[in-house]
Design a protein around this motif. Structure first.
Motif, short mmCIF file in Angstrom:
data_model
loop_
_atom_site.label_atom_id
_atom_site.label_comp_id
_atom_site.label_asym_id
_atom_site.label_seq_id
_atom_site.Cartn_x
_atom_site.Cartn_y
_atom_site.Cartn_z
N ILE A 177 21.92 45.15 31.60
CA ILE A 177 22.95 46.08 31.15
C ILE A 177 24.33 45.51 31.43
N GLY A 178 24.47 44.86 32.58
CA GLY A 178 25.73 44.21 32.89
C GLY A 178 26.09 43.16 31.86
N ASP A 179 25.08 42.44 31.38
CA ASP A 179 25.32 41.45 30.33
C ASP A 179 25.82 42.12 29.05
N LEU A 180 25.26 43.32 28.77
CA LEU A 180 25.69 44.05 27.58
C LEU A 180 27.15 44.48 27.70
N ARG A 181 27.55 44.87 28.93
CA ARG A 181 28.95 45.28 29.13
C ARG A 181 29.90 44.15 28.75
N GLU A 182 29.52 42.95 29.13
CA GLU A 182 30.41 41.80 28.91
C GLU A 182 30.63 41.52 27.42
N ASP A 183 29.60 41.77 26.59
CA ASP A 183 29.81 41.47 25.18
C ASP A 183 30.11 42.73 24.35
N ARG A 184 30.48 43.81 25.06
CA ARG A 184 31.03 45.01 24.44
C ARG A 184 30.01 45.90 23.74
N ARG A 185 28.72 45.55 23.74
CA ARG A 185 27.76 46.42 23.06
C ARG A 185 27.66 47.78 23.76
N LEU A 186 27.63 47.78 25.08
CA LEU A 186 27.56 49.04 25.81
C LEU A 186 28.86 49.82 25.63
N GLY A 187 29.97 49.11 25.68
CA GLY A 187 31.26 49.76 25.47
C GLY A 187 31.36 50.40 24.10
N ALA A 188 30.78 49.73 23.11
CA ALA A 188 30.81 50.27 21.75
C ALA A 188 30.04 51.57 21.65
N LEU A 189 28.93 51.66 22.37
CA LEU A 189 28.17 52.90 22.40
C LEU A 189 28.99 54.02 23.02
N GLY A 190 29.69 53.68 24.12
CA GLY A 190 30.54 54.67 24.78
C GLY A 190 31.64 55.18 23.87
N GLU A 191 32.23 54.29 23.10
CA GLU A 191 33.29 54.70 22.19
C GLU A 191 32.77 55.64 21.11
N ARG A 192 31.55 55.41 20.61
CA ARG A 192 30.98 56.27 19.59
C ARG A 192 30.65 57.66 20.16
N ILE A 193 30.19 57.69 21.43
CA ILE A 193 29.92 58.98 22.08
C ILE A 193 31.23 59.76 22.25
N ALA A 194 32.27 59.05 22.71
CA ALA A 194 33.57 59.71 22.91
C ALA A 194 34.15 60.22 21.60
N ALA A 195 33.85 59.53 20.50
CA ALA A 195 34.37 59.93 19.19
C ALA A 195 33.54 61.02 18.55
N GLY A 196 32.41 61.36 19.17
CA GLY A 196 31.56 62.42 18.64
C GLY A 196 30.64 61.98 17.52
N THR A 197 30.51 60.68 17.30
CA THR A 197 29.64 60.19 16.22
C THR A 197 28.25 59.82 16.72
N LEU A 198 28.03 59.94 18.02
CA LEU A 198 26.75 59.56 18.61
C LEU A 198 26.54 60.39 19.88
N ASP A 199 25.31 60.82 20.12
CA ASP A 199 25.03 61.55 21.36
C ASP A 199 24.50 60.59 22.42
N PRO A 200 24.63 60.93 23.72
CA PRO A 200 24.24 59.99 24.78
C PRO A 200 22.76 59.66 24.80
N TYR A 201 21.88 60.60 24.41
CA TYR A 201 20.45 60.31 24.44
C TYR A 201 20.07 59.29 23.37
N THR A 202 20.63 59.45 22.18
CA THR A 202 20.37 58.47 21.13
C THR A 202 20.93 57.11 21.52
N ALA A 203 22.12 57.14 22.16
CA ALA A 203 22.72 55.88 22.63
C ALA A 203 21.83 55.21 23.67
N ALA A 204 21.27 56.03 24.58
CA ALA A 204 20.39 55.47 25.60
C ALA A 204 19.14 54.88 24.97
N ASP A 205 18.60 55.57 23.95
CA ASP A 205 17.43 55.03 23.25
C ASP A 205 17.74 53.69 22.62
N GLN A 206 18.93 53.58 22.04
CA GLN A 206 19.32 52.31 21.43
C GLN A 206 19.48 51.22 22.47
#
Length: 320
Positions: A282-311
């Motif tokens: 997961i730390g590796d994902l943070r570095e290349d922004r994939r995890l951050g991108a999921l967080g941005e979509r959740i904050a924007a209301g276009t994605l829920d946290p459970y679906t993000a976690a599944d991804q």
């Protein structure tokens, strides 16, 4: 220079303290050789009787541990002690005072004492404790005593790391009520009322008996926790504690509980190692922004946290 793991293991099995210390240091430091160390130790482990000691601060855990070391040494047992001290989660610094408190055993070649820092790990134990126990086991210790930090209600981790859990209490401090709140009654196989020369010791024993009687129903043949009074500073009652431990060990062996506890302990260790590996990924994902991108979509209301976690799980397991 990388350590010679087979040589270290051979020397540790011969009882050489420096080799044992080096192996535990590799464990604590999460050395790149840790996998090799565990693989080399595996065929030689699984023999030691692991006893965990826990209880509120000031109850006399270190004094009791030292007294138990003396009692087991009189019986000809080799003893290892892991004394887990509190540490700062920021600096990692620890008190590590148990070596001083158990100094009387320092020159005994049949005793190995190691202080370990929690490094901010909750639950009263160091994250490296299971692997350190395996080192002492493979090094020929008959009994390994694991003394937890005195942090109060978070000490229940010891139940998942020991064959037998000993809960120490002291009279006159409301420890019985606190034990009930902390869930310690559920983890104790043997209860020790230390400092029993103080007023209120008998009342504490009665209170414990009452609380144990209120616990979940036991079937005939089930283990009922023993309660022993001690004055560890004078070694009074310590032999009775050892007898209670031996009875519990024999009962577990007879009823298959010992094997189940050890298998469960190993399974939890595997789980912890796997979770650590996943966290690193997961730390590796943070570095290349994939995890951050999921967080941005959740904050924007276009994605829920459970679906993000599944991804995220799909990404980590290669199913995405």
């Amino acid at each position: 220079m990388a350590p010679d793991v087979p040589d270290l293991v051979d020397r540790a099995r011969q009882g050489q303290p420096r080799a044992v210390a080096r192996l535990i240091s590799l464990v604590e430091g999460a050395s790149p050789q840790l996998r090799d160390v565990m693989a080399a130790l595996a065929p030689h482990s699984g023999h030691a009787y692991v006893v965990g000691l826990t209880g509120p601060p000031g109850v006399g855990k270190s004094t009791s541990t030292s007294a138990l070391v003396t009692a087991y040494r009189k019986r000809g047992k080799r003893v290892g002690v892991l004394a887990v001290d509190p540490s700062s989660p920021f600096s990692g610094g620890a008190l590590l005072g148990d070596r001083i408190r158990m100094g009387e055993h320092a020159s005994d070649p049949g005793v190995y004492i190691r202080s370990m820092a929690t490094r901010g790990h909750l639950g009263g134990l160091s994250w490296a404790a299971p692997q350190a126990v395996r080192v002492l086991d493979a090094a020929g210790c008959d009994v390994v005593l694991v003394e937890t930090v005195g942090v109060g209600q978070s000490e229940v981790d010891i139940a998942s790391q020991a064959d037998t859990s000993v809960v120490l209490l002291a009279p006159g401090a409301g420890d019985g009520i606190q034990a009930a709140k902390a869930g310690i009654l559920e983890i104790g196989d043997v209860f020790v009322v230390n400092k029993a020369d103080r007023d209120g010791a008998d009342a504490t024993v009665r209170e414990l008996n009452h609380m144990l009687g209120l616990g979940e129903a036991r079937e005939p043949g089930d283990w009922r926790p023993s309660i022993v009074k001690t004055v560890a500073a004078r070694a009074e009652g310590v032999d009775e504690v050892v007898e209670a431990l031996e009875k519990h060990h024999a009962w577990m062996a007879e009823h298959g509980v010992l094997d189940r506890r050890r298998s469960g302990r190993a399974a939890r260790e595997v789980e912890a190692i796997a979770v650590t590996a996943l966290r690193e990924r997961i730390g590796d994902l943070r570095e290349d922004r994939r995890l951050g991108a999921l967080g941005e979509r959740i904050a924007a209301g276009t994605l829920d946290p459970y679906t993000a976690a599944d991804q995220l799980v799909a990404e980590l397991t290669g199913q995405g």
